[in-house]
Design an enzyme around this catalytic site. Sequence first.
Site, PDB file in Angstrom:
ATOM      1  N   CYS A 123       4.237  -5.598  -4.214  1.00 29.08           N
ATOM      2  CA  CYS A 123       3.196  -6.156  -5.066  1.00 29.08           C
ATOM      3  C   CYS A 123       3.746  -6.446  -6.454  1.00 29.08           C
ATOM      4  O   CYS A 123       4.605  -7.307  -6.612  1.00 29.08           O
ATOM      5  CB  CYS A 123       1.952  -5.272  -5.076  1.00 29.08           C
ATOM      6  SG  CYS A 123       0.524  -6.126  -5.800  1.00 29.08           S
ATOM      7  N   HIS A 143       0.379  -5.689   0.310  1.00 32.22           N
ATOM      8  CA  HIS A 143       0.499  -4.232   0.340  1.00 32.22           C
ATOM      9  C   HIS A 143       0.747  -3.766   1.767  1.00 32.22           C
ATOM     10  O   HIS A 143      -0.188  -3.654   2.548  1.00 32.22           O
ATOM     11  CB  HIS A 143      -0.781  -3.580  -0.200  1.00 32.22           C
ATOM     12  CG  HIS A 143      -0.916  -3.679  -1.674  1.00 32.22           C
ATOM     13  ND1 HIS A 143      -0.407  -2.726  -2.529  1.00 32.22           N
ATOM     14  CD2 HIS A 143      -1.460  -4.642  -2.458  1.00 32.22           C
ATOM     15  CE1 HIS A 143      -0.650  -3.079  -3.778  1.00 32.22           C
ATOM     16  NE2 HIS A 143      -1.290  -4.243  -3.763  1.00 32.22           N
ATOM     17  N   GLU A 194       1.344  -0.858   2.800  1.00 29.44           N
ATOM     18  CA  GLU A 194       0.702   0.437   3.029  1.00 29.44           C
ATOM     19  C   GLU A 194      -0.777   0.292   3.377  1.00 29.44           C
ATOM     20  O   GLU A 194      -1.397   1.234   3.855  1.00 29.44           O
ATOM     21  CB  GLU A 194       0.880   1.345   1.798  1.00 29.44           C
ATOM     22  CG  GLU A 194       0.001   1.040   0.602  1.00 29.44           C
ATOM     23  CD  GLU A 194       0.457  -0.129  -0.273  1.00 29.44           C
ATOM     24  OE1 GLU A 194      -0.137  -0.297  -1.361  1.00 29.44           O
ATOM     25  OE2 GLU A 194       1.373  -0.881   0.114  1.00 29.44           O
TER      26      GLU A 194
END
Length: 192
Positions: A77, A175, A177
């Site tokens: 990011c 992202h 995650e």
Amino acid sequence: MNLAIVDLGYGNIGSIELAFERIGANGVLTSDAEAIASAERVVLPGVGAAGYAMERVDALGLRDVLKSLAQPALGICLGMQLLFERSEEAATDCLGIIPGNVRALEPEAGRPVPHMGWSRLEVRDPKIGLETGDYVYFANGYAADPGEATVASADYGRQIPAVVRRGNWLGAQFHPERSSQAGAEFLKAFLR
């Protein structure tokens, strides 16, 4: 594997650490230049503003360390945006690892800024663990322009690089995650 997650003292470092734990890799949160330089893999996460992030990089004495890494490294990011030469967010000079600039996304009907949500990818290199058509999660108000380093992109009013690669550095605007199985596969490919 010795995985260093750069700790700039704020941001999404905890969720990045958990994402790697879920795929069997234990990362160490660190702002120690020697630990970062000697790690087998390095992750530069980021959430927030480019100017503040670069102030933290410099305050911790990490600019030269990050620029000189030879091992596989990943910016996530804002961490990806810091790889470019400059961000128009607060007119910030970044690391300059990848040629180009980061600029604000322009709001359009049906496309608010920041870009918060899932977007479909167009992937140019399957070695990154992603495929064309995969959906991944974005949360960004700024993005780089496509260039030679772009290996995957998404459409958000304009084509934005979702993944970039130059030398040992990989960058993800999205992202991983928060991107379910596609994000996990991307992180596994980085570790390989």
